[in-house]
Write an enzyme that holds these catalytic residues in place. Structure first.
Site, mmCIF file in Angstrom:
data_model
loop_
_atom_site.group_PDB
_atom_site.id
_atom_site.type_symbol
_atom_site.label_atom_id
_atom_site.label_comp_id
_atom_site.label_asym_id
_atom_site.label_seq_id
_atom_site.Cartn_x
_atom_site.Cartn_y
_atom_site.Cartn_z
ATOM 1 N N SER A 61 73.627 66.988 80.537
ATOM 2 C CA SER A 61 72.319 66.713 80.812
ATOM 3 C C SER A 61 71.737 65.449 79.376
ATOM 4 O O SER A 61 72.109 65.915 78.016
ATOM 5 C CB SER A 61 71.852 67.254 81.286
ATOM 6 O OG SER A 61 72.239 68.475 81.946
HETATM 7 N N1 SAM Z 1 75.322 71.542 81.156
HETATM 8 C C1 SAM Z 1 76.869 70.945 81.403
HETATM 9 C C2 SAM Z 1 76.543 69.916 80.138
HETATM 10 O O1 SAM Z 1 75.483 70.509 78.740
HETATM 11 O O2 SAM Z 1 77.483 69.508 79.998
HETATM 12 C C3 SAM Z 1 75.757 69.735 82.590
HETATM 13 C C4 SAM Z 1 76.862 69.993 84.060
HETATM 14 S S1 SAM Z 1 76.941 68.574 84.410
HETATM 15 C C5 SAM Z 1 75.098 68.164 84.816
HETATM 16 C C6 SAM Z 1 76.848 70.422 85.704
HETATM 17 C C7 SAM Z 1 78.298 70.667 86.008
HETATM 18 O O3 SAM Z 1 78.003 72.006 87.380
HETATM 19 C C8 SAM Z 1 79.061 69.749 86.408
HETATM 20 O O4 SAM Z 1 80.359 69.585 85.277
HETATM 21 C C9 SAM Z 1 79.613 70.275 88.098
HETATM 22 O O5 SAM Z 1 81.393 69.811 87.699
HETATM 23 C C10 SAM Z 1 79.597 71.780 88.346
HETATM 24 N N2 SAM Z 1 79.752 71.869 89.319
HETATM 25 C C11 SAM Z 1 78.982 71.657 90.344
HETATM 26 N N3 SAM Z 1 79.189 73.138 91.019
HETATM 27 C C12 SAM Z 1 79.490 74.019 90.327
HETATM 28 C C13 SAM Z 1 79.191 75.024 91.149
HETATM 29 N N4 SAM Z 1 79.268 75.996 92.707
HETATM 30 N N5 SAM Z 1 80.535 76.166 90.138
HETATM 31 C C14 SAM Z 1 80.768 75.871 88.843
HETATM 32 N N6 SAM Z 1 80.159 74.687 88.059
HETATM 33 C C15 SAM Z 1 79.454 73.805 89.249
#
Ligand code: SAM
Length: 214
Positions: A61
């Site tokens: 992000s």
């Molecule tokens: N916090 C992260 C960083 O600093 O890099 C950004 C994460 S990215 C915007 C959102 C993440 O949520 C992705 O890696 C995606 O695979 C994960 N995601 C989506 N649905 C999910 C779920 N139900 N449970 C866990 N992770 C999930």
């Protein structure tokens, strides 16, 4: 490239000017080496004012969004925090600077494994990792003083609200697949107080209490 100088500039120009004031959040953002969390080919853009690709169609992000969501949690250095969406592990590191224990769930094994390896190498020893659907929370370790969802959800999963302590805060983007509003939900006994912060765009939360895959 002087990453330390870039990071201090990021804090001054992207965070303080937009109203991030929490001293501990600013200190954590000054400290955590964001360039270690981006793919090597994007390292020169690590401190740019936006999200970056990290593989598996996912993103790290924007620094401002990481700071704003963390500030909304109002962490005091005690207690447990749950992060849904480990991704690169960058937000996880910021949380690990500010909370006693961090529990983080990622649905993509490759991202979780990479984040775990990096965070361990950086010396963080207060993080527990899980691979799976974080929309269901982490029942066995609940309640949490803070829950942060770093993917966009169609609504507020009641399972996550129910895993908050009394006074605990859930920070979550809610809306369509393409545009969301960042909300903070504060638990007061059995009621939940909802505040809207800003518009945002996150990758979808895919799971039982999020969007269906596909
Ligand atoms: N916090 C992260 C960083 O600093 O890099 C950004 C994460 S990215 C915007 C959102 C993440 O949520 C992705 O890696 C995606 O695979 C994960 N995601 C989506 N649905 C999910 C779920 N139900 N449970 C866990 N992770 C999930």
């Amino acid at each position: 490239m002087d990453f330390n100088t870039e990071r201090q500039r990021m804090v001054e120009n992207q965070l303080k000017t937009r109203g991030i004031t929490n001293f501990r959040v600013l200190e954590a953002m000054r400290k955590v080496p964001r360039h270690s969390f981006v793919p090597p080919e994007l390292i020169s853009s690590a401190y740019h004012d936006g999200p970056l690709s990290i593989g598996e169609g996912q993103t790290i992000s924007q620094p401002y969004m990481v700071a704003l969501m963390t500030e909304c949690l109002e962490l005091k250095g005690e207690g447990k925090v749950l992060e849904v969406g480990t991704g690169s592990g960058y937000q996880t590191a910021i949380l690990a600077e500010l909370a006693k224990e961090v529990y983080t769930i990622e649905i993509h094994k490759s991202l979780s494994d990479k984040a775990r390896q990096l965070l361990t190498a950086l010396g963080y020893d207060n993080i527990e990792f899980r691979i799976g659907d974080g929309s269901k929370g982490w029942e066995e370790e609940s309640p949490f003083g803070g829950i942060i969802v770093t993917a966009g959800s169609p609504d507020i999963p009641s399972t996550l609200q129910d895993q908050l302590t009394d006074g605990g805060r859930l920070v979550i983007p809610v809306g369509s697949r393409f545009l969301q509003t960042l909300y903070r939900i504060t638990r007061v006994g059995d009621s939940f107080h909802k505040e809207a912060f800003t518009s945002c765009v996150f990758v979808p939360l895919v799971g039982e209490h999020g969007w269906k895959a596909g």
